[in-house]
Write a protein that holds these residues in place. Sequence first.
Motif, mmCIF file in Angstrom:
data_model
loop_
_atom_site.group_PDB
_atom_site.id
_atom_site.type_symbol
_atom_site.label_atom_id
_atom_site.label_comp_id
_atom_site.label_asym_id
_atom_site.label_seq_id
_atom_site.Cartn_x
_atom_site.Cartn_y
_atom_site.Cartn_z
ATOM 1 N N MET A 11 0.616 -1.051 0.368
ATOM 2 C CA MET A 11 0.327 -0.149 0.205
ATOM 3 C C MET A 11 0.871 1.098 -0.191
ATOM 4 O O MET A 11 1.594 1.174 0.621
ATOM 5 N N VAL A 12 0.988 2.351 -0.654
ATOM 6 C CA VAL A 12 1.317 3.500 -0.850
ATOM 7 C C VAL A 12 0.727 4.643 -0.275
ATOM 8 O O VAL A 12 -0.354 4.557 0.020
ATOM 9 N N GLU A 13 1.651 5.485 0.710
ATOM 10 C CA GLU A 13 1.059 5.834 1.589
ATOM 11 C C GLU A 13 1.887 7.618 1.565
ATOM 12 O O GLU A 13 3.016 7.509 0.989
ATOM 13 N N ARG A 14 0.749 8.845 1.453
ATOM 14 C CA ARG A 14 1.290 9.805 1.582
ATOM 15 C C ARG A 14 1.859 10.199 2.122
ATOM 16 O O ARG A 14 2.027 10.271 3.293
ATOM 17 N N TRP A 15 3.504 10.560 2.006
ATOM 18 C CA TRP A 15 4.409 11.678 2.874
ATOM 19 C C TRP A 15 3.673 12.918 3.620
ATOM 20 O O TRP A 15 3.094 13.578 2.784
ATOM 21 N N SER A 16 3.823 12.995 4.764
ATOM 22 C CA SER A 16 3.516 13.744 5.552
ATOM 23 C C SER A 16 4.667 14.723 6.619
ATOM 24 O O SER A 16 4.702 13.900 7.326
ATOM 25 N N PRO A 17 5.345 16.157 6.208
ATOM 26 C CA PRO A 17 5.890 16.503 6.792
ATOM 27 C C PRO A 17 5.747 16.614 8.109
ATOM 28 O O PRO A 17 6.378 16.524 9.294
ATOM 29 N N ILE A 18 4.368 16.925 8.271
ATOM 30 C CA ILE A 18 4.272 17.146 9.467
ATOM 31 C C ILE A 18 3.899 15.632 10.673
ATOM 32 O O ILE A 18 3.957 15.436 11.630
ATOM 33 N N ALA A 19 3.507 14.480 10.399
ATOM 34 C CA ALA A 19 3.005 13.267 10.143
ATOM 35 C C ALA A 19 4.798 12.721 11.436
ATOM 36 O O ALA A 19 5.117 12.648 11.815
ATOM 37 N N GLU A 20 5.298 13.205 9.855
ATOM 38 C CA GLU A 20 7.202 12.779 10.045
ATOM 39 C C GLU A 20 7.851 13.317 11.287
ATOM 40 O O GLU A 20 8.024 12.933 11.979
ATOM 41 N N PHE A 21 7.386 14.769 11.658
ATOM 42 C CA PHE A 21 7.845 15.533 12.829
ATOM 43 C C PHE A 21 7.040 14.627 14.155
ATOM 44 O O PHE A 21 7.860 14.964 14.909
#
Length: 158
Positions: A1-11
């Motif tokens: 499954m492809v998941e969209r990258w989120s800078p806020i979630a990563e932070f």
Amino acid sequence: MVERWSPIAEFERLWSEMDRLVSEAFGRTTRPFFARALTARPAIDLFDTGEALVVRAAVPGAKPEDLEVSIEQNTLTIRGRCGSMLDEETAKHVTWYRRELGYGEFSETLTLPAPVDADAAQAHIEHGILTLTLPKTSEARVKRIPVQQPTALAAAVN
């Protein structure tokens, strides 16, 4: 499954991991970054009933004496303290394993979309929700204007 990258979630993930490492190293837990950020600013709803503007603010743990509400011209300010905190004596004798409930002071200012009658405003708090009912001034209320035909034209049509 492809998941969209989120800078806020990563932070948030990075901050959570740093929090875990500090907790393990020093034997205590600090509040996560986003929990601190959320306590500094209560969630607020603002809607118009036609007769009044209604503001609802989430202020968990706040008592009426912890809150100050003021209106100056078209600006509403809500100040106060909310959250959960142990008294000093109890805090000295506890070992924290997890601490996420925030506590702090806040100040929120809103520009109101219509003039209100501050003298008739009401405020109450129930279940951690501050509700302000701000009656609009008569000039700010919607007025229906009936559309009529000229009397000579109305007689000719009938």
